[in-house]
Design an enzyme around this catalytic site. Structure first.
Site, PDB file in Angstrom:
ATOM      1  N   LYS A   1       0.830  -1.207   0.000  1.00  0.00           N
ATOM      2  CA  LYS A   1       0.000   0.000   0.000  1.00  0.00           C
ATOM      3  C   LYS A   1       0.865   1.256   0.000  1.00  0.00           C
ATOM      4  CE  LYS A   1      -3.848  -2.389   2.177  1.00  0.00           C
ATOM      5  NZ  LYS A   1      -4.496  -2.806   3.430  1.00  0.00           N
TER       6      LYS A   1
ATOM      7  N   ASP B   1     -11.550   2.823   3.994  1.00  0.00           N
ATOM      8  CA  ASP B   1     -11.812   1.393   3.875  1.00  0.00           C
ATOM      9  C   ASP B   1     -13.311   1.098   3.770  1.00  0.00           C
ATOM     10  OD1 ASP B   1      -9.874  -0.479   3.516  1.00  0.00           O
ATOM     11  OD2 ASP B   1      -9.360  -0.709   5.628  1.00  0.00           O
TER      12      ASP B   1
ATOM     13  N   GLN C   1      -5.035  -1.910   9.573  1.00  0.00           N
ATOM     14  CA  GLN C   1      -4.809  -3.186   8.899  1.00  0.00           C
ATOM     15  C   GLN C   1      -5.413  -4.342   9.709  1.00  0.00           C
ATOM     16  OE1 GLN C   1      -3.345  -3.652   5.818  1.00  0.00           O
ATOM     17  NE2 GLN C   1      -4.054  -5.746   6.080  1.00  0.00           N
TER      18      GLN C   1
END
Length: 381
Positions: free
Chosen positions: A141, A208, A185
Site C-alpha cells: 500500500k 476502507d 490493517q
C-alpha cells in the site's frame, strides 16, 4: 493457412438477417465487432477460424440454438459461416491492467489538485502485530501511494499493544489535516475489539468503508455512503470496465463477510441485479449458483466452486486467494481462488484469474477513495 481472430461479445442474436451493419439499432451494433485485413481491432479469447479474408468484416452470433456458429459480413464476398473452436475459453478479466489504468487516472488528478490548490492527499496506516502477510500488504500500500503521489503515514505497534494505544493514534490522525484517509490493517490481535477500533475512525476519513454508518448508507436506497469498501468496489469496477451488464441479471455472492460478501451484495442490488447470497448454511448451494449470470465468490475455500456450479456464459469474479501446496513451485505452494479456474473458464464467458484479478483492484480502489476524501474535504472538483 488458418487465420485466427477473436470475439468478445458472445451475446446471442435472434436471427442472422437482423445483422445489418448499417442498422441504427444500438442493440445490434453493440454485438458487432469490426476487423480489418491488416490487424484485429479488438482481441478477446474466443477463437474463430476458417473464414474468407476480406477488407472489412463484421460478425455476430447467428443462431441462439448454435452459439458457436458465427456469421461474417464481408465487403467483397457474401456472408459465410465459420465455427468457433471448441477449445475456446472465457475472456480473462485482467485486474492488473485495469488497476494500472486507475492508478494512472488517480495520479493525474492528484497532480492537478496539487497544482491548483497545493494539497496532496495523505493516507495513514496502522499496523498492530508482526504478521508477515499484514506487513506485506502495508508495504504494498505504501509503494502504491508513492507511485501516484499520495503521502503515506505509518504506525507500527507491538502485538501486545492495548486498544487505548490504537485508538489514541486513530484520534491523532482524525485531527490531522494532512491525513485524508485512515486504514487499520486487519486482522487485529485477538485481545482487541475490532468493532470498537474501526468505529473510532471518523467517517470522513474511513477510506476502507468499514464504518457502520457507511455500511448502513450502502444498504439503503436513496442514501450514498461516504466510501465503498475497496474490494467489492473493485469487483463492480471490473464489471463496468469490461462492459458487462448488471441490470436485470441474476447475481450470486458466495460469502457474507462484512469486508466483501455483504457490501458486494449491496452494490449489485444498487446496480439493479437480483441478488442471492450463498453462505455456509445455504442448502443446495451448487444449484443456486448455477442459476447466476454473475458470480462473486469471497469465501476463502480453494477451488470450492467447480465447473458444474457455473451456468454457461456466466461471468465470474473470484475474490478468493488461497495458498495450496505445490512442490513444483519454488515457494512450495501456489495461490488459487475459490473457483476451480481450469474447469470454470471452459464454461464462463468471462473470469478473473488468481492472482492478477481482484487483488490489484483492492489497492487501486483504496487510492481512489483517498483521493475522493481529499477532494471532498477541500471542496475540490
Amino acid at each position: 493457412m488458418t487465420t485466427v481472430y477473436r470475439v468478445y461479445d458472445k451475446t446471442l442474436i435472434p436471427h442472422p438477417k437482423s445483422l445489418n451493419p448499417n442498422s441504427n439499432s444500438r442493440a445490434i451494433i453493440a454485438r458487432l465487432l469490426h476487423f480489418t485485413s491488416s490487424r484485429v481491432v479488438q482481441k478477446f479469447p474466443t477463437t474463430i477460424s476458417h473464414f474468407h479474408r476480406s477488407n472489412t468484416l463484421k460478425f455476430g452470433i447467428s443462431n441462439p440454438k448454435f452459439p458457436r456458429t458465427i456469421i461474417t459480413y464481408c465487403s467483397s464476398a457474401s456472408p459465410s459461416a465459420v465455427q468457433v473452436t471448441e477449445e475456446a475459453s472465457a475472456t480473462i478479466i485482467d485486474g492488473k491492467r485495469v488497476a494500472k489504468d486507475i492508478r494512472e487516472e488517480v495520479a493525474v488528478e492528484i497532480s492537478r489538485m496539487k497544482d491548483k490548490i497545493g494539497i496532496v492527499p495523505g493516507l495513514a496506516v496502522i499496523l498492530v502485530g508482526d504478521r508477515k502477510d499484514s506487513a506485506t500488504y502495508v508495504r504494498n500500500k505504501k509503494k502504491a501511494c508513492d507511485s501516484v503521489g499520495i503521502n503515506s503515514y505509518e504506525v507500527r505497534l507491538a502485538e501486545d499493544s492495548t486498544e487505548e494505544e490504537v485508538v489514541n493514534h486513530i484520534s491523532k490522525f482524525n485531527d490531522d489535516p494532512s491525513v485524508h484517509g485512515i486504514l487499520v490493517q486487519l486482522p487485529l490481535p485477538r485481545h482487541m475489539d475490532e468493532e470498537k477500533i474501526l468505529d473510532a475512525v471518523c467517517i470522513e476519513k474511513d477510506v476502507d468503508g468499514f464504518h457502520p454508518e457507511n455500511m448502513g448508507r450502502l444498504a439503503m436506497r436513496g442514501r450514498e455512503p461516504s466510501f465503498v469498501p475497496c474490494t467489492p468496489k473493485g469487483c463492480i469496477e471490473l464489471l463496468h470496465r469490461y462492459d458487462i451488464p448488471i441490470k436485470g441479471k441474476r447475481a450470486v455472492v458466495i460469502g457474507r463477510s462484512n469486508i466483501v460478501g455483504t457490501p458486494a451484495a449491496f452494490l449489485l442490488q444498487r446496480e439493479d441485479a437480483t441478488v442471492t447470497v450463498v453462505h455456509s448454511r445455504t442448502e443446495n448451494a451448487e444449484e443456486i449458483t448455477r442459476e447466476a449470470d454473475i458470480i462473486i465468490s469471497a469465501v476463502g475455500q480453494p477451488n470450492m466452486v467447480r465447473g458444474s456450479w457455473v451456468k454457461p456464459g456466466a461471468v465470474i469474479i473470484d475474490v478468493g486467494i488461497n495458498p495450496v501446496e505445490d512442490p513444483e513451485c519454488a515457494r512450495g505452494y501456489r495461490l488459487v481462488g475459490d473457483i476451480c479456474y481450469e474447469e470454470a473458464r471452459k464454461v464462463a464467458s468471462a473470469i478473473t484469474p488468481v492472482p492478477g484479478g481482484v487483488g490489484p483492484m483492492t489497492i487501486a480502489m483504496l487510492l481512489s477513495n483517498t483521493l475522493i476524501s481529499a477532494k471532498r474535504i477541500h471542496n475540490f472538483s
